[in-house]
Design a protein around this motif. Structure first.
Motif, PDB file in Angstrom:
ATOM      1  N   GLN A  59       0.845  -1.189   0.000  1.00 10.37           N
ATOM      2  CA  GLN A  59       0.000   0.000   0.000  1.00 10.37           C
ATOM      3  C   GLN A  59       0.879   1.235   0.000  1.00 10.37           C
ATOM      4  N   ARG A  60       0.330   2.316  -0.566  1.00  7.56           N
ATOM      5  CA  ARG A  60       1.070   3.581  -0.612  1.00  7.56           C
ATOM      6  C   ARG A  60       0.699   4.421   0.595  1.00  7.56           C
ATOM      7  N   ARG A  61       1.714   5.013   1.207  1.00 11.40           N
ATOM      8  CA  ARG A  61       1.513   5.852   2.378  1.00 11.40           C
ATOM      9  C   ARG A  61       2.068   7.237   2.073  1.00 11.40           C
ATOM     10  N   PRO A  62       1.267   8.316   2.303  1.00 11.60           N
ATOM     11  CA  PRO A  62       1.785   9.660   2.057  1.00 11.60           C
ATOM     12  C   PRO A  62       2.821  10.058   3.103  1.00 11.60           C
ATOM     13  N   VAL A  63       3.856  10.750   2.630  1.00 10.90           N
ATOM     14  CA  VAL A  63       4.962  11.168   3.489  1.00 10.90           C
ATOM     15  C   VAL A  63       5.290  12.627   3.165  1.00 10.90           C
ATOM     16  N   LEU A  64       5.469  13.423   4.205  1.00  9.76           N
ATOM     17  CA  LEU A  64       5.860  14.819   4.059  1.00  9.76           C
ATOM     18  C   LEU A  64       7.373  14.919   4.168  1.00  9.76           C
ATOM     19  N   ARG A  65       8.006  15.469   3.157  1.00  9.25           N
ATOM     20  CA  ARG A  65       9.466  15.658   3.153  1.00  9.25           C
ATOM     21  C   ARG A  65       9.734  17.108   3.500  1.00  9.25           C
ATOM     22  N   TYR A  66      10.479  17.341   4.591  1.00 14.05           N
ATOM     23  CA  TYR A  66      10.714  18.701   5.070  1.00 14.05           C
ATOM     24  C   TYR A  66      12.104  18.840   5.659  1.00 14.05           C
ATOM     25  N   SER A  73      20.057  20.777  11.267  1.00 10.70           N
ATOM     26  CA  SER A  73      18.989  20.690  10.287  1.00 10.70           C
ATOM     27  C   SER A  73      19.329  19.625   9.260  1.00 10.70           C
ATOM     28  N   LYS A  74      18.322  18.853   8.933  1.00  7.56           N
ATOM     29  CA  LYS A  74      18.483  17.808   7.932  1.00  7.56           C
ATOM     30  C   LYS A  74      17.110  17.496   7.351  1.00  7.56           C
ATOM     31  N   TRP A  75      17.108  16.842   6.197  1.00  6.37           N
ATOM     32  CA  TRP A  75      15.869  16.471   5.537  1.00  6.37           C
ATOM     33  C   TRP A  75      15.286  15.252   6.223  1.00  6.37           C
ATOM     34  N   LEU A  76      13.993  15.349   6.544  1.00  5.06           N
ATOM     35  CA  LEU A  76      13.294  14.252   7.202  1.00  5.06           C
ATOM     36  C   LEU A  76      12.025  13.910   6.434  1.00  5.06           C
ATOM     37  N   SER A  77      11.549  12.692   6.625  1.00  8.60           N
ATOM     38  CA  SER A  77      10.285  12.249   6.040  1.00  8.60           C
ATOM     39  C   SER A  77       9.344  11.900   7.180  1.00  8.60           C
ATOM     40  N   LEU A  78       8.146  12.463   7.134  1.00 10.12           N
ATOM     41  CA  LEU A  78       7.158  12.265   8.186  1.00 10.12           C
ATOM     42  C   LEU A  78       5.893  11.665   7.580  1.00 10.12           C
ATOM     43  N   PRO A  79       5.467  10.489   8.053  1.00  8.12           N
ATOM     44  CA  PRO A  79       4.196   9.947   7.559  1.00  8.12           C
ATOM     45  C   PRO A  79       3.054  10.904   7.928  1.00  8.12           C
ATOM     46  N   ILE A  80       2.162  11.162   6.974  1.00 12.68           N
ATOM     47  CA  ILE A  80       1.021  12.045   7.206  1.00 12.68           C
ATOM     48  C   ILE A  80      -0.255  11.317   6.806  1.00 12.68           C
ATOM     49  N   ASN A  81      -1.388  11.859   7.240  1.00 17.56           N
ATOM     50  CA  ASN A  81      -2.662  11.239   6.880  1.00 17.56           C
ATOM     51  C   ASN A  81      -3.096  11.694   5.490  1.00 17.56           C
TER      52      ASN A  81
END
Length: 121
Positions: A59-66, A73-81
């Motif tokens: 399944q595909r899960r949306p992820v916010l890259r920020y 500071s570094k690039w992170l991926s956060l699962p979002i709804n």
């Protein structure tokens, strides 16, 4: 408390003239990220990652890259709804209509209204 802030009657006044403010507020509420992190999102911040599904498939899960504000500071991926992903996708479509000759990776998700003809700020 959060449900009260995300109530449509509370958010409706932001919808017309200040749509980017509403989107930013909703993304802060959905993701728990700092206002500066949301305001500095690139327009291509939404990714989808595949993960195992309960039925054995994928399944595909949306992820916010920020970019994290706090040092280091570094690039992170956060699962979002999916609600937050839908907000981002709708904003991406508005950006493509407003800046048709610019790739999403070059645009800010919530661009300034003034002194920003390219949409990068």
């Amino acid at each position: 408390m959060l449900a009260q802030l995300l109530d449509e009657d509370v958010l409706a006044p932001l919808g017309g003239k200040h749509l980017e403010y509403r989107i930013g507020f909703e993304l802060i509420a959905h993701s728990g990220r700092r206002p500066g992190e949301i305001c500095n999102l690139a327009a291509d911040c939404l990714r989808y990652e595949e993960e195992p599904a309960p039925d054995g498939g994928k399944q595909r899960r949306p992820v916010l890259r920020y970019l994290r504000e706090k040092p280091p500071s570094k690039w992170l991926s956060l699962p979002i709804n999916q609600d937050a992903a839908d907000l981002i996708e709708a904003q991406q479509q508005r950006l493509q209509a407003r800046f048709p000759n610019t790739k999403l990776g070059k645009l800010a998700l919530l661009p300034r209204r003034k002194c920003n003809p390219t949409g990068r700020l």
